[in-house]
Design a protein around this motif. Structure first.
Motif, mmCIF file in Angstrom:
data_model
loop_
_atom_site.group_PDB
_atom_site.id
_atom_site.type_symbol
_atom_site.label_atom_id
_atom_site.label_comp_id
_atom_site.label_asym_id
_atom_site.label_seq_id
_atom_site.Cartn_x
_atom_site.Cartn_y
_atom_site.Cartn_z
ATOM 1 N N GLU A 1 6.704 13.267 0.972
ATOM 2 C CA GLU A 1 6.445 14.040 -0.184
ATOM 3 C C GLU A 1 7.000 13.319 -1.585
ATOM 4 O OE1 GLU A 1 7.798 17.988 0.700
ATOM 5 O OE2 GLU A 1 6.336 18.508 2.279
ATOM 6 N N ARG A 2 8.109 13.089 -1.384
ATOM 7 C CA ARG A 2 8.811 12.402 -2.873
ATOM 8 C C ARG A 2 8.004 11.199 -3.051
ATOM 9 N NH1 ARG A 2 15.260 13.129 -3.269
ATOM 10 N NH2 ARG A 2 15.253 15.491 -3.374
ATOM 11 N N ALA A 3 7.743 10.364 -2.016
ATOM 12 C CA ALA A 3 7.085 9.201 -2.080
ATOM 13 C C ALA A 3 5.755 9.506 -2.850
ATOM 14 C CB ALA A 3 6.758 8.508 -0.927
ATOM 15 N N SER A 4 4.727 10.274 -2.312
ATOM 16 C CA SER A 4 3.518 10.739 -2.742
ATOM 17 C C SER A 4 3.436 11.082 -4.129
ATOM 18 C CB SER A 4 2.894 11.810 -2.147
ATOM 19 O OG SER A 4 1.612 12.118 -2.233
ATOM 20 N N THR A 5 4.463 12.021 -4.766
ATOM 21 C CA THR A 5 4.518 12.457 -6.008
ATOM 22 C C THR A 5 4.940 11.175 -7.095
ATOM 23 O OG1 THR A 5 5.307 14.320 -5.269
ATOM 24 C CG2 THR A 5 5.975 13.724 -7.748
ATOM 25 N N SER B 1 -3.298 7.145 -0.526
ATOM 26 C CA SER B 1 -2.984 7.426 0.908
ATOM 27 C C SER B 1 -1.627 6.750 1.081
ATOM 28 C CB SER B 1 -3.923 7.115 1.831
ATOM 29 O OG SER B 1 -5.117 7.714 1.449
ATOM 30 N N LEU B 2 -0.736 7.542 1.919
ATOM 31 C CA LEU B 2 0.337 6.986 2.294
ATOM 32 C C LEU B 2 0.537 6.335 3.711
ATOM 33 C CD1 LEU B 2 3.100 9.516 1.381
ATOM 34 C CD2 LEU B 2 2.363 7.599 -0.043
ATOM 35 N N SER B 3 0.956 5.141 4.151
ATOM 36 C CA SER B 3 0.917 4.605 5.324
ATOM 37 C C SER B 3 2.224 4.374 5.919
ATOM 38 C CB SER B 3 0.118 3.191 5.094
ATOM 39 O OG SER B 3 1.115 2.268 4.781
ATOM 40 N N SER B 4 1.963 4.230 7.297
ATOM 41 C CA SER B 4 3.445 3.896 7.911
ATOM 42 C C SER B 4 3.336 2.501 8.649
ATOM 43 C CB SER B 4 3.682 4.775 9.101
ATOM 44 O OG SER B 4 3.872 5.929 8.636
ATOM 45 N N ALA B 5 2.536 1.648 7.863
ATOM 46 C CA ALA B 5 2.156 0.248 8.422
ATOM 47 C C ALA B 5 3.571 -0.419 8.712
ATOM 48 C CB ALA B 5 1.573 -0.598 7.442
ATOM 49 N N TRP C 1 5.083 4.509 2.684
ATOM 50 C CA TRP C 1 5.962 5.793 2.175
ATOM 51 C C TRP C 1 7.260 4.885 2.294
ATOM 52 C CZ3 TRP C 1 10.038 7.410 5.079
ATOM 53 C CH2 TRP C 1 10.066 7.327 6.465
ATOM 54 N N ARG C 2 7.689 4.301 2.819
ATOM 55 C CA ARG C 2 9.013 3.624 2.997
ATOM 56 C C ARG C 2 9.469 2.712 1.717
ATOM 57 N NH1 ARG C 2 7.024 3.155 8.243
ATOM 58 N NH2 ARG C 2 8.264 4.138 9.758
ATOM 59 N N LEU C 3 8.558 2.522 0.939
ATOM 60 C CA LEU C 3 8.711 2.130 -0.482
ATOM 61 C C LEU C 3 9.707 3.016 -1.192
ATOM 62 C CD1 LEU C 3 5.393 0.836 -1.554
ATOM 63 C CD2 LEU C 3 7.542 -0.987 -1.242
ATOM 64 N N ILE C 4 9.681 4.253 -0.666
ATOM 65 C CA ILE C 4 10.545 5.284 -1.525
ATOM 66 C C ILE C 4 12.314 4.702 -1.324
ATOM 67 C CG2 ILE C 4 10.868 6.815 0.219
ATOM 68 C CD1 ILE C 4 10.491 7.810 -3.201
ATOM 69 N N HIS C 5 12.578 3.942 -0.523
ATOM 70 C CA HIS C 5 13.880 3.413 -0.444
ATOM 71 C C HIS C 5 14.104 2.324 -1.244
ATOM 72 C CE1 HIS C 5 14.605 5.798 3.357
ATOM 73 N NE2 HIS C 5 13.441 5.598 3.855
ATOM 74 N N PHE C 6 13.272 1.839 -1.998
ATOM 75 C CA PHE C 6 13.467 0.706 -3.030
ATOM 76 C C PHE C 6 13.571 1.225 -4.456
ATOM 77 C CE2 PHE C 6 11.536 -1.346 0.614
ATOM 78 C CZ PHE C 6 12.082 -2.389 0.858
ATOM 79 N N VAL D 1 10.654 -2.453 -7.790
ATOM 80 C CA VAL D 1 10.103 -2.754 -6.782
ATOM 81 C C VAL D 1 8.698 -1.983 -6.348
ATOM 82 C CG1 VAL D 1 9.991 -3.158 -4.076
ATOM 83 C CG2 VAL D 1 12.073 -3.891 -5.547
ATOM 84 N N ILE D 2 8.741 -0.754 -6.412
ATOM 85 C CA ILE D 2 7.871 0.325 -6.465
ATOM 86 C C ILE D 2 6.576 -0.134 -7.641
ATOM 87 C CG2 ILE D 2 6.920 2.599 -6.620
ATOM 88 C CD1 ILE D 2 9.902 3.152 -5.365
ATOM 89 N N ASP D 3 7.145 -0.415 -8.715
ATOM 90 C CA ASP D 3 6.013 -0.749 -9.677
ATOM 91 C C ASP D 3 5.333 -1.944 -9.369
ATOM 92 O OD1 ASP D 3 6.743 1.645 -11.143
ATOM 93 O OD2 ASP D 3 7.935 0.707 -12.666
#
Length: 171
Positions: free
Chosen positions: A67-71, A92-96, A113-118, A122-124
């Motif tokens: 949810e945080r990642a999507s926002t 869309s979020l993936s779990s690749a 969605w795991r990009l939220i850890h970065f 990096v996300i940008d």
């Protein structure tokens, strides 16, 4: 220290259990829920999960992080889409396991969605990279020129993504 992020990535988000306390479950009289407070190592906003049992922690944590990642991802894509002169695509979020993002003119952008850890840079970078595919659907010199126009520091962010990938949680 094993499992720690490489030097120079101090803003890497590593979630850890900080406190656990019992609280009454107001939805089920007589039952108690465990509150698990998770705080990022870099002191950003904390995340509190209310658990019926510790076994449901991974599922609830992933749901909250998604949810945080999507926002966050929608916000970042919107910021850079206007700078690239492209319409904001569907997200869309993936779990690749092997891709951080993908882009299709038909289905929009998928971000892991795991990009939220970065860290945000990096996300940008990943957001700009995928949005640039809406203008150039390959990795030609012209594509990288588009990325560089909007995100000049992309080589460093790309390197940080590669280094951080080895430390990103994959549960």
């Amino acid at each position: 220290m094993a499992g720690s992020p490489p030097s120079g990535t101090a803003t890497y988000r590593r979630w850890r259990a900080d406190t656990a306390a019992r609280q009454p479950d107001h939805r089920s009289p007589g039952h108690r829920r465990q509150a698990l407070r998770l705080e990022p190592a870099n002191a950003e906003r904390a995340l509190t999960l209310c658990l019926r049992s510790p076994a449901e922690a991974p599922l609830l944590l992933e749901k909250a992080l998604r949810e945080r990642a999507s926002t966050l991802f929608v916000e970042r894509l919107g910021h850079y889409a206007s700078r690239l002169g492209v319409a904001l695509p569907r997200l869309s979020l993936s779990s690749a396991r092997t891709r951080w993002g993908s882009c299709s003119l038909r289905s929009g952008i998928r971000l892991n969605w795991r990009l939220i850890h970065f860290p945000l840079p990096v996300i940008d970078y990943v957001a700009v990279h995928e949005l640039a595919h809406l203008r150039e659907m390959n990795h030609s010199a012209r594509f990288w020129s588009i990325v560089a126009q909007v995100y000049p520091d992309y080589p460093n962010a790309r390197k940080a993504l590669q280094l951080g990938a080895t430390h990103c949680p994959h549960w």
